[in-house]
Design an enzyme around this catalytic site. Sequence first.
Site, short mmCIF file in Angstrom:
data_model
loop_
_atom_site.label_atom_id
_atom_site.label_comp_id
_atom_site.label_asym_id
_atom_site.label_seq_id
_atom_site.Cartn_x
_atom_site.Cartn_y
_atom_site.Cartn_z
N HIS A 195 -19.61 -6.53 -9.06
CA HIS A 195 -18.38 -7.32 -8.98
C HIS A 195 -17.21 -6.66 -9.69
CE1 HIS A 195 -19.52 -9.10 -13.01
NE2 HIS A 195 -18.21 -9.05 -13.15
N ASP A 207 -26.07 -8.14 -8.25
CA ASP A 207 -24.81 -7.71 -8.88
C ASP A 207 -25.05 -6.45 -9.71
OD1 ASP A 207 -22.21 -7.61 -9.77
OD2 ASP A 207 -22.41 -9.26 -11.20
N SER A 232 -18.34 -7.76 -18.55
CA SER A 232 -19.08 -7.59 -17.30
C SER A 232 -19.48 -6.13 -17.08
CB SER A 232 -18.23 -8.06 -16.12
OG SER A 232 -18.11 -9.46 -16.11
N GLY A 233 -20.68 -5.94 -16.55
CA GLY A 233 -21.17 -4.61 -16.26
C GLY A 233 -21.84 -3.91 -17.43
#
Length: 314
Positions: free
Chosen positions: A79, A129, A228-229
Amino acid sequence: MWFFCREHIGLDSRVAVQSCCSLCQLDVCGRAPLNNRIVGGGDATAGDWPWQVSIHTVNDNHICGGTLITKDWVLSAAHCFLEYGYSYIKMYFGRLSQSDKNPNVTSGPIRAKQIINHSDFDNVTYDNDIALIQLSSSVTFSDYIRPVCLAAAGSVFGGGTESWVTGWGLLQPESTQFPDTLQEVMIPIVSNSACANAYKGINISITSNMICAGLLNQGGKDACKRDSGGPMVSKNGSLWIQSGVVSFGEKCAEPKYLGVFTSVSQYQNWIKSYTGSNPPGFVQFNSTSSSNLRSIPSWYIAIFVIYSLSLSFF
């Protein structure tokens, strides 16, 4: 070219190292010689998390975290790249501060050569994801820049397993100020069944490709916007093993909800299919009981939270 890898001796009995790898990634992955973390959270120090990557746009805005998994590849969340192609991405390695000089960083940022989002990534449910970023040039390993080990297929991270999440995300869910220094927090794994039960009221499905962590019914510790990530890791013996990739949540560090991460062990074959002759070091992790794991003190409320989106991440 493939090389035979020796089995590592002296690790916790719950860890079984796979017998083969290329260029013996298992000889270098998951070791952080400057890390002496026991419990808590807050500012990290140089070298604590040498696999942490800061992913920026070319105009130098930090947008997501990532994890160095070999000298040529970074693992992150799909994402993060819905709006950015590889030509807009550069990455910093060994970085502690986003603004100050980082004396342990020996080179500038490295551009992305290609970004591979999982073909089955669903940007509504956030299933699958996960993404791989190939670097335009190889990094050089040091005490401050090293790859993490990845959880091998079939790994089990039982409820209560201590896990560390790191990143430069928001310190408070309503804040607009991002920290300058890399943040760290320790949170326990929570079973997928408990996680699914927490999210069923808002119609979010927790799949087998996900793993959850946090302080259910307590809150206060999590990851947040622009984490995120980034990695969630657990230590076993002398190795740090990545169990999850920061994916989503429902409001940062809310007592009713948990942080949801992409489960790395589900993607061993997918990762190896792209990383070629020099794949990451995959390590089997099996922790089915929290009875001999250190507890997280209830008095410590960390200011480190996951961006929860109502399913929107940045």
